[in-house]
Design an enzyme around this catalytic site. Structure first.
Site, PDB file in Angstrom:
ATOM      1  N   ASP A 186     -31.306 -42.242 -73.081  1.00  0.00           N
ATOM      2  CA  ASP A 186     -31.129 -40.834 -72.702  1.00  0.00           C
ATOM      3  C   ASP A 186     -29.669 -40.437 -72.894  1.00  0.00           C
ATOM      4  OD1 ASP A 186     -32.945 -38.810 -70.568  1.00  0.00           O
ATOM      5  OD2 ASP A 186     -30.847 -38.341 -71.014  1.00  0.00           O
ATOM      6  N   TYR A 210     -37.864 -22.930 -79.403  1.00  0.00           N
ATOM      7  CA  TYR A 210     -38.277 -24.205 -78.781  1.00  0.00           C
ATOM      8  C   TYR A 210     -39.564 -24.718 -79.410  1.00  0.00           C
ATOM      9  CZ  TYR A 210     -40.785 -27.207 -75.476  1.00  0.00           C
ATOM     10  OH  TYR A 210     -41.537 -28.216 -74.918  1.00  0.00           O
ATOM     11  N   SER A 211     -40.610 -23.861 -79.410  1.00  0.00           N
ATOM     12  CA  SER A 211     -41.904 -24.364 -79.887  1.00  0.00           C
ATOM     13  C   SER A 211     -41.878 -24.613 -81.393  1.00  0.00           C
ATOM     14  CB  SER A 211     -43.038 -23.418 -79.492  1.00  0.00           C
ATOM     15  OG  SER A 211     -42.791 -22.097 -79.912  1.00  0.00           O
ATOM     16  N   LYS A 249     -40.392 -28.017 -81.776  1.00  0.00           N
ATOM     17  CA  LYS A 249     -41.370 -29.051 -81.398  1.00  0.00           C
ATOM     18  C   LYS A 249     -42.422 -29.194 -82.505  1.00  0.00           C
ATOM     19  CE  LYS A 249     -41.756 -31.190 -78.064  1.00  0.00           C
ATOM     20  NZ  LYS A 249     -41.195 -32.502 -77.628  1.00  0.00           N
ATOM     21  N   LEU A 280     -28.264 -37.951 -71.389  1.00  0.00           N
ATOM     22  CA  LEU A 280     -27.793 -37.284 -70.165  1.00  0.00           C
ATOM     23  C   LEU A 280     -27.192 -35.920 -70.484  1.00  0.00           C
ATOM     24  CD1 LEU A 280     -26.314 -40.307 -68.162  1.00  0.00           C
ATOM     25  CD2 LEU A 280     -28.619 -39.332 -68.075  1.00  0.00           C
ATOM     26  N   ASN A 330     -48.739 -15.895 -63.804  1.00  0.00           N
ATOM     27  CA  ASN A 330     -47.510 -16.253 -63.084  1.00  0.00           C
ATOM     28  C   ASN A 330     -47.453 -15.660 -61.685  1.00  0.00           C
ATOM     29  OD1 ASN A 330     -46.690 -17.679 -65.322  1.00  0.00           O
ATOM     30  ND2 ASN A 330     -45.480 -15.993 -66.172  1.00  0.00           N
ATOM     31  N   THR A 370     -46.182 -30.408 -76.993  1.00  0.00           N
ATOM     32  CA  THR A 370     -46.517 -29.334 -76.065  1.00  0.00           C
ATOM     33  C   THR A 370     -47.605 -28.427 -76.641  1.00  0.00           C
ATOM     34  OG1 THR A 370     -45.633 -27.249 -75.189  1.00  0.00           O
ATOM     35  CG2 THR A 370     -44.484 -28.148 -77.049  1.00  0.00           C
ATOM     36  N   ASP A 371     -48.355 -27.775 -75.760  1.00  0.00           N
ATOM     37  CA  ASP A 371     -49.370 -26.811 -76.218  1.00  0.00           C
ATOM     38  C   ASP A 371     -48.719 -25.587 -76.872  1.00  0.00           C
ATOM     39  OD1 ASP A 371     -48.307 -25.650 -73.899  1.00  0.00           O
ATOM     40  OD2 ASP A 371     -50.249 -25.244 -72.967  1.00  0.00           O
ATOM     41  N   GLU A 372     -47.389 -25.417 -76.660  1.00  0.00           N
ATOM     42  CA  GLU A 372     -46.728 -24.212 -77.177  1.00  0.00           C
ATOM     43  C   GLU A 372     -46.688 -24.195 -78.704  1.00  0.00           C
ATOM     44  OE1 GLU A 372     -43.315 -22.883 -74.957  1.00  0.00           O
ATOM     45  OE2 GLU A 372     -43.925 -24.036 -73.209  1.00  0.00           O
TER      46      GLU A 372
HETATM   47  P1  NAD Z   1     -36.347 -32.251 -69.601  1.00  0.00           P
HETATM   48  O1  NAD Z   1     -35.551 -31.172 -70.228  1.00  0.00           O
HETATM   49  O2  NAD Z   1     -36.512 -32.284 -68.118  1.00  0.00           O
HETATM   50  O3  NAD Z   1     -35.754 -33.669 -70.029  1.00  0.00           O
HETATM   51  C1  NAD Z   1     -35.332 -33.946 -71.333  1.00  0.00           C
HETATM   52  C2  NAD Z   1     -34.554 -35.272 -71.307  1.00  0.00           C
HETATM   53  O4  NAD Z   1     -34.182 -35.576 -72.652  1.00  0.00           O
HETATM   54  C3  NAD Z   1     -33.272 -35.225 -70.476  1.00  0.00           C
HETATM   55  O5  NAD Z   1     -33.175 -36.385 -69.695  1.00  0.00           O
HETATM   56  C4  NAD Z   1     -32.163 -35.173 -71.539  1.00  0.00           C
HETATM   57  O6  NAD Z   1     -30.950 -35.768 -71.104  1.00  0.00           O
HETATM   58  C5  NAD Z   1     -32.811 -35.966 -72.666  1.00  0.00           C
HETATM   59  N1  NAD Z   1     -32.245 -35.628 -73.986  1.00  0.00           N
HETATM   60  C6  NAD Z   1     -32.065 -34.376 -74.502  1.00  0.00           C
HETATM   61  N2  NAD Z   1     -31.502 -34.461 -75.718  1.00  0.00           N
HETATM   62  C7  NAD Z   1     -31.362 -35.788 -75.996  1.00  0.00           C
HETATM   63  C8  NAD Z   1     -30.865 -36.517 -77.110  1.00  0.00           C
HETATM   64  N3  NAD Z   1     -30.379 -35.899 -78.203  1.00  0.00           N
HETATM   65  N4  NAD Z   1     -30.888 -37.874 -77.060  1.00  0.00           N
HETATM   66  C9  NAD Z   1     -31.364 -38.514 -75.964  1.00  0.00           C
HETATM   67  N5  NAD Z   1     -31.821 -37.877 -74.883  1.00  0.00           N
HETATM   68  C10 NAD Z   1     -31.827 -36.524 -74.894  1.00  0.00           C
HETATM   69  O7  NAD Z   1     -37.761 -32.192 -70.316  1.00  0.00           O
HETATM   70  P2  NAD Z   1     -39.221 -32.471 -69.728  1.00  0.00           P
HETATM   71  O8  NAD Z   1     -39.737 -31.236 -69.091  1.00  0.00           O
HETATM   72  O9  NAD Z   1     -39.200 -33.755 -68.972  1.00  0.00           O
HETATM   73  O10 NAD Z   1     -40.037 -32.664 -71.082  1.00  0.00           O
HETATM   74  C11 NAD Z   1     -40.145 -33.952 -71.689  1.00  0.00           C
HETATM   75  C12 NAD Z   1     -40.931 -33.807 -72.980  1.00  0.00           C
HETATM   76  O11 NAD Z   1     -42.222 -33.299 -72.690  1.00  0.00           O
HETATM   77  C13 NAD Z   1     -40.302 -32.834 -73.981  1.00  0.00           C
HETATM   78  O12 NAD Z   1     -40.430 -33.390 -75.260  1.00  0.00           O
HETATM   79  C14 NAD Z   1     -41.125 -31.561 -73.841  1.00  0.00           C
HETATM   80  O13 NAD Z   1     -41.174 -30.862 -75.050  1.00  0.00           O
HETATM   81  C15 NAD Z   1     -42.481 -32.143 -73.475  1.00  0.00           C
HETATM   82  N6  NAD Z   1     -43.347 -31.263 -72.642  1.00  0.00           N
HETATM   83  C16 NAD Z   1     -42.885 -30.719 -71.470  1.00  0.00           C
HETATM   84  C17 NAD Z   1     -43.743 -29.945 -70.670  1.00  0.00           C
HETATM   85  C18 NAD Z   1     -43.280 -29.375 -69.360  1.00  0.00           C
HETATM   86  O14 NAD Z   1     -44.033 -28.619 -68.731  1.00  0.00           O
HETATM   87  N7  NAD Z   1     -42.093 -29.693 -68.875  1.00  0.00           N
HETATM   88  C19 NAD Z   1     -45.049 -29.715 -71.089  1.00  0.00           C
HETATM   89  C20 NAD Z   1     -45.491 -30.283 -72.298  1.00  0.00           C
HETATM   90  C21 NAD Z   1     -44.627 -31.076 -73.059  1.00  0.00           C
HETATM   91  P1  TYD Z   2     -41.341 -21.842 -67.949  1.00  0.00           P
HETATM   92  O1  TYD Z   2     -41.329 -22.664 -66.701  1.00  0.00           O
HETATM   93  O2  TYD Z   2     -40.040 -21.511 -68.588  1.00  0.00           O
HETATM   94  O3  TYD Z   2     -42.327 -22.563 -68.981  1.00  0.00           O
HETATM   95  P2  TYD Z   2     -42.864 -22.066 -70.435  1.00  0.00           P
HETATM   96  O4  TYD Z   2     -42.126 -20.875 -70.859  1.00  0.00           O
HETATM   97  O5  TYD Z   2     -42.543 -23.259 -71.277  1.00  0.00           O
HETATM   98  O6  TYD Z   2     -44.325 -21.821 -70.252  1.00  0.00           O
HETATM   99  O7  TYD Z   2     -42.086 -20.462 -67.642  1.00  0.00           O
HETATM  100  C1  TYD Z   2     -43.414 -20.420 -67.182  1.00  0.00           C
HETATM  101  C2  TYD Z   2     -43.851 -18.971 -67.151  1.00  0.00           C
HETATM  102  O8  TYD Z   2     -43.072 -18.284 -66.166  1.00  0.00           O
HETATM  103  C3  TYD Z   2     -43.611 -18.240 -68.464  1.00  0.00           C
HETATM  104  O9  TYD Z   2     -44.658 -17.279 -68.651  1.00  0.00           O
HETATM  105  C4  TYD Z   2     -42.297 -17.503 -68.233  1.00  0.00           C
HETATM  106  C5  TYD Z   2     -42.348 -17.194 -66.756  1.00  0.00           C
HETATM  107  N1  TYD Z   2     -41.032 -17.129 -66.067  1.00  0.00           N
HETATM  108  C6  TYD Z   2     -40.707 -16.022 -65.283  1.00  0.00           C
HETATM  109  O10 TYD Z   2     -41.518 -15.073 -65.135  1.00  0.00           O
HETATM  110  N2  TYD Z   2     -39.494 -16.004 -64.658  1.00  0.00           N
HETATM  111  C7  TYD Z   2     -38.584 -17.025 -64.791  1.00  0.00           C
HETATM  112  O11 TYD Z   2     -37.473 -16.910 -64.208  1.00  0.00           O
HETATM  113  C8  TYD Z   2     -38.923 -18.142 -65.598  1.00  0.00           C
HETATM  114  C9  TYD Z   2     -37.962 -19.274 -65.789  1.00  0.00           C
HETATM  115  C10 TYD Z   2     -40.169 -18.157 -66.217  1.00  0.00           C
END
Ligand code: NAD
Ligand code: TYD
Length: 344
Positions: A39, A159-160, A163, A41, A258, A134-136
């Site tokens: 990681d 972002y999406s 990905k 960090l 939401n 991700t589903d995005e």
């Molecule tokens: P997060 O942002 O909480 O964590 C990302 C981690 O990756 C951090 O610890 C960061 O330090 C590390 N990182 C970032 N850039 C890096 C690099 N260049 N080298 C090494 N480490 C690096 O993310 P998360 O929410 O835990 O998501 C994890 C994965 O799951 C992601 O790939 C995201 O696309 C996917 N995902 C997340 C969700 C969600 O709801 N959070 C849903 C579906 C998929």
């Molecule tokens: P988020 O947690 O950023 O996830 P994602 O965009 O990847 O789905 O947001 C979840 C939903 O909440 C999305 O429709 C955007 C909305 N949202 C707000 O309405 N207010 C906020 O401050 C944030 C961060 C998200």
């Protein structure tokens, strides 16, 4: 591919939200496995998420960047015999709003970093690779229908899109080189250790302090919420039993607008709905995500174990008892981000 071969998991991004939950889960249900956590960090990576596991004899932290081949090599060397190594790739820039403010770090880590990792893992000859996506990547749904694994990819945010780029590179590594990779595509997660820029921890934190809860647009955007432990168990299933080259959608059949989610949090906390504040919409905001998870259910026998009714209170209680964790994250860089994002 035999699941029994895996003795070591190399996780990228293990100090983030899902990564740290994955490592906690392994410590509990695969205690004999070794874990190497690579990681960088970034602002989202937090070693405090791992204090309970960092002293485990089989745990190794490698501070490094997936974009740097030499850092990835250090992690692979630490993981040892490649025949026994499974890689779970979670490192990413993960927040849509930050990608709207600037897409470059997303392309760098999510696209370039994934290719660096794929090349190094292929050269090393690791046994299995799970790319956590991700589903995005499927874009946005109207009022009806679900994302299936064969739904065309149509990402809408930087972002999406980044990905999706990484998913296609993983697909190409399988098709061109026979690299043993699977892809998972999960819906929105919630649970402990989520960085407070994301909707759920943001509103829990603000509501506790009676601060306004910023809701984008009309608040009727729909997400399919899954408890993070269910996601980590699904990733483990795919790591152990998934077929190389396959994509597995993961979701909990738990669609919520939401506004409804925010009201459920307020009701659980005993706070007034007057805290809800409608703010300017996110540009290009995807209207609805909903996952068809039949493939992983039927082929791998995965089922979510947590209902929203049980897991939301669990999550809220976790944030209530970890106020100092939250305070530390919300100081520093986050304060600047919050000001820019919400105060213009
Ligand atoms: P997060 O942002 O909480 O964590 C990302 C981690 O990756 C951090 O610890 C960061 O330090 C590390 N990182 C970032 N850039 C890096 C690099 N260049 N080298 C090494 N480490 C690096 O993310 P998360 O929410 O835990 O998501 C994890 C994965 O799951 C992601 O790939 C995201 O696309 C996917 N995902 C997340 C969700 C969600 O709801 N959070 C849903 C579906 C998929
Ligand atoms: P988020 O947690 O950023 O996830 P994602 O965009 O990847 O789905 O947001 C979840 C939903 O909440 C999305 O429709 C955007 C909305 N949202 C707000 O309405 N207010 C906020 O401050 C944030 C961060 C998200």
């Amino acid at each position: 591919m035999s699941a029994n071969q895996i003795k070591t998991v190399l996780i990228t991004g293990g100090a983030g939200f899902i990564g740290s939950n994955f490592i906690h889960m392994l410590a509990e249900i695969r205690p004999d496995w070794n874990v190497v956590n690579l990681d960088a960090l970034t602002y989202a990576g937090n070693l405090e998420n791992l204090t309970e596991v960092e002293k485990n004899p089989g745990y190794t932290f490698v501070h490094g960047d997936i974009c740097k081949p030499e850092d990835v090599k250090r992690a692979l060397d630490a993981a040892g015999d490649p025949d026994q190594v499974g890689v779970v790739h979670m490192a990413a820039e993960s927040h849509v709003d930050r990608s709207i403010a600037g897409g470059l770090p997303f392309v760098t880590t999510n696209v370039l970093g994934t290719q660096v990792l794929l090349d190094a893992c292929r050269a090393a000859g690791i046994t299995r690779f799970v790319h956590v996506s991700t589903d995005e990547v499927y874009g946005s749904l109207g009022d009806e229908g679900f994302f299936r694994e064969d739904t065309p990819l149509a990402p809408n945010s930087p972002y999406s899109a980044s990905k999706t780029g990484s998913d296609l590179l993983v697909r190409a590594a399988f098709h061109t080189h026979g690299f043993p990779a699977c892809i998972t595509r999960c819906s929105n997660n919630y649970g402990p250790y989520q960085f407070p820029e994301k909707l759920l921890p943001l509103i829990i934190g603000n509501a506790q302090e009676d601060k306004p809860l910023p809701i984008y647009g009309d608040g009727l955007y729909v997400r399919d919420w899954l408890y993070v432990r269910d996601h980590t168990e699904a990733i483990l299933k795919v790591l152990e039993e998934g077929d190389a080259g396959e994509v597995y959608n993961i979701g909990g059949n738990n669609e919520l607008p939401n506004l409804e989610l925010v009201k459920a949090v307020l009701s659980e906390l005993g706070k007034p709905e007057s805290l809800i504040t409608f703010v300017k919409d996110r540009p290009g905001h995807d209207r609805r995500y909903a996952i068809d998870a039949n493939k992983i259910r039927m082929e791998l026998g995965w089922e979510p174990r947590y209902t929203f009714a049980d897991a939301l209170p669990l999550t809220i209680r976790w944030y209530q008892s970890n106020g100092e964790w939250m305070d530390r994250l919300r100081s520093g860089e986050y304060r600047e981000y919050y000001k820019l994002q919400y105060d213009g």
